[in-house]
Design a protein around this motif. Sequence first.
Motif, PDB file in Angstrom:
ATOM      1  N   VAL A  48       0.826  -1.208   0.000  1.00  0.00           N
ATOM      2  CA  VAL A  48       0.000   0.000   0.000  1.00  0.00           C
ATOM      3  C   VAL A  48       0.863   1.262   0.000  1.00  0.00           C
ATOM      4  CG1 VAL A  48      -1.676   1.315   1.357  1.00  0.00           C
ATOM      5  CG2 VAL A  48      -1.937  -1.153   1.113  1.00  0.00           C
ATOM      6  N   LEU A  49       1.861   1.312   0.851  1.00  0.00           N
ATOM      7  CA  LEU A  49       2.654   2.531   1.010  1.00  0.00           C
ATOM      8  C   LEU A  49       3.586   2.814  -0.162  1.00  0.00           C
ATOM      9  CD1 LEU A  49       3.567   2.226   4.799  1.00  0.00           C
ATOM     10  CD2 LEU A  49       1.809   3.671   3.752  1.00  0.00           C
ATOM     11  N   LEU A  50       3.997   1.791  -0.873  1.00  0.00           N
ATOM     12  CA  LEU A  50       4.950   1.981  -1.968  1.00  0.00           C
ATOM     13  C   LEU A  50       4.286   1.909  -3.345  1.00  0.00           C
ATOM     14  CD1 LEU A  50       7.918  -0.105  -0.571  1.00  0.00           C
ATOM     15  CD2 LEU A  50       7.517   2.341  -0.387  1.00  0.00           C
ATOM     16  N   ARG A  51       2.986   2.057  -3.406  1.00  0.00           N
ATOM     17  CA  ARG A  51       2.256   1.978  -4.683  1.00  0.00           C
ATOM     18  C   ARG A  51       2.736   3.051  -5.658  1.00  0.00           C
ATOM     19  NH1 ARG A  51      -3.598   1.227  -3.777  1.00  0.00           N
ATOM     20  NH2 ARG A  51      -2.968  -0.927  -3.879  1.00  0.00           N
ATOM     21  N   LYS A  52       2.908   4.270  -5.202  1.00  0.00           N
ATOM     22  CA  LYS A  52       3.320   5.368  -6.076  1.00  0.00           C
ATOM     23  C   LYS A  52       4.698   5.086  -6.681  1.00  0.00           C
ATOM     24  CE  LYS A  52       4.286  10.321  -6.006  1.00  0.00           C
ATOM     25  NZ  LYS A  52       4.428  11.496  -5.162  1.00  0.00           N
ATOM     26  N   GLN A  53       5.653   4.648  -5.862  1.00  0.00           N
ATOM     27  CA  GLN A  53       6.992   4.347  -6.359  1.00  0.00           C
ATOM     28  C   GLN A  53       6.956   3.175  -7.338  1.00  0.00           C
ATOM     29  OE1 GLN A  53       6.237   4.894  -3.189  1.00  0.00           O
ATOM     30  NE2 GLN A  53       7.507   6.614  -2.558  1.00  0.00           N
ATOM     31  N   ARG A  54       6.107   2.185  -7.067  1.00  0.00           N
ATOM     32  CA  ARG A  54       6.004   1.025  -7.950  1.00  0.00           C
ATOM     33  C   ARG A  54       5.460   1.441  -9.317  1.00  0.00           C
ATOM     34  NH1 ARG A  54       3.595  -1.922  -4.603  1.00  0.00           N
ATOM     35  NH2 ARG A  54       1.460  -1.475  -5.221  1.00  0.00           N
ATOM     36  N   GLU A  55       4.472   2.322  -9.346  1.00  0.00           N
ATOM     37  CA  GLU A  55       3.905   2.792 -10.608  1.00  0.00           C
ATOM     38  C   GLU A  55       4.904   3.635 -11.384  1.00  0.00           C
ATOM     39  OE1 GLU A  55       0.248   4.699  -9.568  1.00  0.00           O
ATOM     40  OE2 GLU A  55      -0.759   2.801  -9.142  1.00  0.00           O
ATOM     41  N   GLU A  56       5.672   4.478 -10.694  1.00  0.00           N
ATOM     42  CA  GLU A  56       6.698   5.278 -11.363  1.00  0.00           C
ATOM     43  C   GLU A  56       7.768   4.383 -11.986  1.00  0.00           C
ATOM     44  OE1 GLU A  56       8.199   8.013  -8.469  1.00  0.00           O
ATOM     45  OE2 GLU A  56       6.373   9.216  -8.461  1.00  0.00           O
ATOM     46  N   MET A  57       8.188   3.369 -11.257  1.00  0.00           N
ATOM     47  CA  MET A  57       9.201   2.451 -11.770  1.00  0.00           C
ATOM     48  C   MET A  57       8.659   1.682 -12.979  1.00  0.00           C
ATOM     49  SD  MET A  57      12.298   1.470 -11.478  1.00  0.00           S
ATOM     50  CE  MET A  57      12.774   2.014  -9.870  1.00  0.00           C
ATOM     51  N   SER A  58       7.405   1.295 -12.928  1.00  0.00           N
ATOM     52  CA  SER A  58       6.786   0.586 -14.045  1.00  0.00           C
ATOM     53  C   SER A  58       6.757   1.465 -15.296  1.00  0.00           C
ATOM     54  CB  SER A  58       5.372   0.155 -13.663  1.00  0.00           C
ATOM     55  OG  SER A  58       4.722  -0.412 -14.757  1.00  0.00           O
ATOM     56  N   THR A  59       6.451   2.734 -15.123  1.00  0.00           N
ATOM     57  CA  THR A  59       6.431   3.663 -16.251  1.00  0.00           C
ATOM     58  C   THR A  59       7.826   3.809 -16.854  1.00  0.00           C
ATOM     59  OG1 THR A  59       4.608   4.861 -15.231  1.00  0.00           O
ATOM     60  CG2 THR A  59       5.824   6.001 -16.945  1.00  0.00           C
ATOM     61  N   GLN A  60       8.835   3.921 -16.010  1.00  0.00           N
ATOM     62  CA  GLN A  60      10.212   4.039 -16.502  1.00  0.00           C
ATOM     63  C   GLN A  60      10.630   2.790 -17.259  1.00  0.00           C
ATOM     64  OE1 GLN A  60      12.723   4.828 -13.152  1.00  0.00           O
ATOM     65  NE2 GLN A  60      12.004   6.931 -12.892  1.00  0.00           N
ATOM     66  N   ILE A  61      10.316   1.643 -16.725  1.00  0.00           N
ATOM     67  CA  ILE A  61      10.722   0.386 -17.363  1.00  0.00           C
ATOM     68  C   ILE A  61      10.000   0.202 -18.685  1.00  0.00           C
ATOM     69  CG2 ILE A  61      10.620  -2.128 -17.137  1.00  0.00           C
ATOM     70  CD1 ILE A  61      11.225  -1.732 -14.156  1.00  0.00           C
ATOM     71  N   SER A  62       8.698   0.502 -18.734  1.00  0.00           N
ATOM     72  CA  SER A  62       7.956   0.330 -19.985  1.00  0.00           C
ATOM     73  C   SER A  62       8.481   1.287 -21.058  1.00  0.00           C
ATOM     74  CB  SER A  62       6.461   0.513 -19.763  1.00  0.00           C
ATOM     75  OG  SER A  62       6.177   1.836 -19.377  1.00  0.00           O
ATOM     76  N   GLY A  63       8.904   2.476 -20.666  1.00  0.00           N
ATOM     77  CA  GLY A  63       9.514   3.407 -21.619  1.00  0.00           C
ATOM     78  C   GLY A  63      10.824   2.874 -22.164  1.00  0.00           C
ATOM     79  N   ARG A  64      11.630   2.288 -21.322  1.00  0.00           N
ATOM     80  CA  ARG A  64      12.901   1.711 -21.772  1.00  0.00           C
ATOM     81  C   ARG A  64      12.674   0.526 -22.697  1.00  0.00           C
ATOM     82  NH1 ARG A  64      16.249   1.619 -16.080  1.00  0.00           N
ATOM     83  NH2 ARG A  64      16.370   3.870 -15.827  1.00  0.00           N
ATOM     84  N   VAL A  65      11.691  -0.300 -22.381  1.00  0.00           N
ATOM     85  CA  VAL A  65      11.391  -1.456 -23.218  1.00  0.00           C
ATOM     86  C   VAL A  65      10.901  -1.005 -24.584  1.00  0.00           C
ATOM     87  CG1 VAL A  65       9.817  -3.423 -23.475  1.00  0.00           C
ATOM     88  CG2 VAL A  65      10.976  -3.038 -21.312  1.00  0.00           C
ATOM     89  N   ALA A  66      10.047   0.012 -24.626  1.00  0.00           N
ATOM     90  CA  ALA A  66       9.553   0.530 -25.901  1.00  0.00           C
ATOM     91  C   ALA A  66      10.706   1.084 -26.737  1.00  0.00           C
ATOM     92  CB  ALA A  66       8.501   1.606 -25.658  1.00  0.00           C
ATOM     93  N   GLY A  67      11.624   1.796 -26.115  1.00  0.00           N
ATOM     94  CA  GLY A  67      12.793   2.316 -26.830  1.00  0.00           C
ATOM     95  C   GLY A  67      13.675   1.204 -27.373  1.00  0.00           C
ATOM     96  N   ALA A  68      13.860   0.162 -26.588  1.00  0.00           N
ATOM     97  CA  ALA A  68      14.676  -0.966 -27.037  1.00  0.00           C
ATOM     98  C   ALA A  68      14.011  -1.683 -28.206  1.00  0.00           C
ATOM     99  CB  ALA A  68      14.904  -1.937 -25.880  1.00  0.00           C
ATOM    100  N   LYS A  69      12.701  -1.815 -28.169  1.00  0.00           N
ATOM    101  CA  LYS A  69      11.980  -2.444 -29.284  1.00  0.00           C
ATOM    102  C   LYS A  69      12.106  -1.621 -30.555  1.00  0.00           C
ATOM    103  CE  LYS A  69       8.502  -5.072 -26.751  1.00  0.00           C
ATOM    104  NZ  LYS A  69       7.054  -5.247 -26.508  1.00  0.00           N
ATOM    105  N   GLU A  70      12.033  -0.304 -30.431  1.00  0.00           N
ATOM    106  CA  GLU A  70      12.191   0.571 -31.600  1.00  0.00           C
ATOM    107  C   GLU A  70      13.592   0.443 -32.194  1.00  0.00           C
ATOM    108  OE1 GLU A  70      11.214   4.497 -30.311  1.00  0.00           O
ATOM    109  OE2 GLU A  70       9.081   4.029 -30.062  1.00  0.00           O
TER     110      GLU A  70
END
Length: 90
Positions: A48-70
């Motif tokens: 519960v307390l780390l939900r915000k940090q988990r979502e931010e990290m997920s956004t960063q990782i998905s951006g990196r994955v999209a860049g790598a795919k491109e």
Amino acid sequence: MRLGIFVGCLVVVAVLVRIGWVPSGLGDANAAWVVLLALVISAPLSFVLLRKQREEMSTQISGRVAGAKERLAANRSQEDQADDAARVTS
């Protein structure tokens, strides 16, 4: 941050066992009981307390994955063009 939450829960549980508000376990299992109880308490708290940090990290990782795919797609198209050019000249 999870480790900090766990350590905080561990300290609180140890104090509560020490003053007698929480059962101290069976026989020599006091340390294992305290650690297990702290784990059980800290898991939902960190979820519960780390939900915000988990979502931010997920956004960063998905951006990196999209860049790598491109980049991978661009490299594949370059290889295909070089292969096609080599076949035309031979």
